[in-house]
Design a protein around this motif. Structure first.
Motif, mmCIF file in Angstrom:
data_model
loop_
_atom_site.group_PDB
_atom_site.id
_atom_site.type_symbol
_atom_site.label_atom_id
_atom_site.label_comp_id
_atom_site.label_asym_id
_atom_site.label_seq_id
_atom_site.Cartn_x
_atom_site.Cartn_y
_atom_site.Cartn_z
ATOM 1 N N ASN A 39 49.914 24.896 58.409
ATOM 2 C CA ASN A 39 48.385 24.199 60.016
ATOM 3 C C ASN A 39 49.692 24.072 61.125
ATOM 4 N N GLN A 40 50.878 23.729 61.085
ATOM 5 C CA GLN A 40 51.939 23.385 62.423
ATOM 6 C C GLN A 40 51.962 24.641 62.751
ATOM 7 N N CYS A 41 52.351 25.515 61.912
ATOM 8 C CA CYS A 41 52.939 26.782 63.077
ATOM 9 C C CYS A 41 52.336 27.874 62.954
ATOM 10 N N ASN A 42 51.105 28.243 62.303
ATOM 11 C CA ASN A 42 49.514 28.738 61.759
ATOM 12 C C ASN A 42 50.235 30.038 61.191
ATOM 13 N N ILE A 43 51.334 30.160 60.705
ATOM 14 C CA ILE A 43 52.172 31.477 59.784
ATOM 15 C C ILE A 43 50.396 31.925 58.861
ATOM 16 N N GLN A 44 50.584 32.691 58.161
ATOM 17 C CA GLN A 44 49.556 32.678 56.776
ATOM 18 C C GLN A 44 50.295 33.984 56.331
ATOM 19 N N PHE A 45 49.992 34.348 54.676
ATOM 20 C CA PHE A 45 50.136 35.012 53.587
ATOM 21 C C PHE A 45 48.607 35.272 52.570
ATOM 22 N N GLU A 46 49.310 36.135 52.615
ATOM 23 C CA GLU A 46 47.355 36.755 51.568
ATOM 24 C C GLU A 46 47.872 37.756 50.854
ATOM 25 N N ALA A 47 46.308 38.240 49.597
ATOM 26 C CA ALA A 47 46.392 38.671 49.159
ATOM 27 C C ALA A 47 45.292 38.802 48.514
ATOM 28 N N GLU A 48 45.172 39.808 47.756
ATOM 29 C CA GLU A 48 43.778 40.170 47.112
ATOM 30 C C GLU A 48 43.232 40.556 45.956
ATOM 31 N N SER A 49 42.504 39.689 45.585
ATOM 32 C CA SER A 49 42.369 39.650 43.438
ATOM 33 C C SER A 49 41.091 40.647 43.786
ATOM 34 N N ALA A 50 41.224 41.647 42.314
ATOM 35 C CA ALA A 50 40.568 42.508 42.128
ATOM 36 C C ALA A 50 39.605 41.465 40.805
ATOM 37 N N TYR A 51 38.353 41.899 40.375
ATOM 38 C CA TYR A 51 38.549 41.634 38.642
ATOM 39 C C TYR A 51 36.719 42.274 38.675
ATOM 40 N N SER A 52 37.083 42.702 37.662
ATOM 41 C CA SER A 52 35.513 43.519 37.053
ATOM 42 C C SER A 52 35.161 42.530 35.821
ATOM 43 N N VAL A 53 33.593 43.340 35.503
ATOM 44 C CA VAL A 53 33.206 42.485 34.157
ATOM 45 C C VAL A 53 33.372 44.054 33.244
ATOM 46 N N LYS A 54 34.128 44.151 31.453
ATOM 47 C CA LYS A 54 34.033 44.649 30.913
ATOM 48 C C LYS A 54 33.280 44.055 29.483
ATOM 49 N N ASN A 55 32.262 45.043 29.221
ATOM 50 C CA ASN A 55 31.933 44.340 28.105
ATOM 51 C C ASN A 55 31.851 42.925 28.090
ATOM 52 N N GLY A 56 31.026 42.137 29.044
ATOM 53 C CA GLY A 56 30.361 41.425 28.854
ATOM 54 C C GLY A 56 31.984 39.753 29.315
ATOM 55 N N GLU A 57 33.061 40.291 29.699
ATOM 56 C CA GLU A 57 34.192 39.512 29.921
ATOM 57 C C GLU A 57 34.843 40.047 31.596
ATOM 58 N N ILE A 58 34.930 39.278 31.483
ATOM 59 C CA ILE A 58 35.530 38.755 33.589
ATOM 60 C C ILE A 58 37.311 39.830 33.235
ATOM 61 N N VAL A 59 37.365 40.960 33.993
ATOM 62 C CA VAL A 59 38.924 41.475 34.054
ATOM 63 C C VAL A 59 39.985 41.104 34.682
ATOM 64 N N THR A 60 40.699 40.817 35.283
ATOM 65 C CA THR A 60 42.026 41.443 36.357
ATOM 66 C C THR A 60 42.133 42.435 36.124
ATOM 67 N N LEU A 61 42.151 43.135 37.633
ATOM 68 C CA LEU A 61 42.564 44.166 37.521
ATOM 69 C C LEU A 61 43.730 43.857 38.637
ATOM 70 N N ARG A 62 43.918 42.693 39.695
ATOM 71 C CA ARG A 62 44.388 42.643 40.723
ATOM 72 C C ARG A 62 44.500 40.701 41.061
ATOM 73 N N ASP A 63 46.036 40.225 40.470
ATOM 74 C CA ASP A 63 45.816 38.677 40.461
ATOM 75 C C ASP A 63 46.659 38.405 41.972
ATOM 76 N N GLY A 64 45.968 38.942 43.089
ATOM 77 C CA GLY A 64 46.189 38.327 44.357
ATOM 78 C C GLY A 64 46.655 36.306 44.844
ATOM 79 N N CYS A 65 46.352 35.666 43.466
ATOM 80 C CA CYS A 65 46.146 34.437 43.992
ATOM 81 C C CYS A 65 47.750 33.946 43.395
#
Length: 79
Positions: A39-65
């Protein structure tokens, strides 16, 4: 909380903030945008996470965090 593992802002030394900016769904994939910033210098980094559901389980495709934390904590002296 994620801010406990974050280094101070790489530009001004300010305290980092983190949040999820957006959610999305399409073609069986859920996405979210992770943002880490200062909040002081207003710089930001970002990344996208992606998930899908397979056989009733959540699967992480990309871990953006994890990627966003790595980008934020990277310094010139550590590659």
């Amino acid at each position: 909380m994620i801010t406990k593992i974050l280094k101070p802002c790489p530009f001004c030394g300010g305290e980092p903030i983190s949040f999820i900016r957006a959610f999305g769904y399409g073609a069986g994939t859920f996405t979210e945008i992770h943002v880490i910033g200062c909040n002081q210098c207003n710089i930001q980094f970002e990344a996208e996470s992606a998930y899908s559901v397979k056989n009733g389980e959540i699967v992480t495709l990309r871990d953006g965090c994890k990627k966003c934390v790595e980008k934020w904590n990277r310094r010139a002296d550590n590659g």
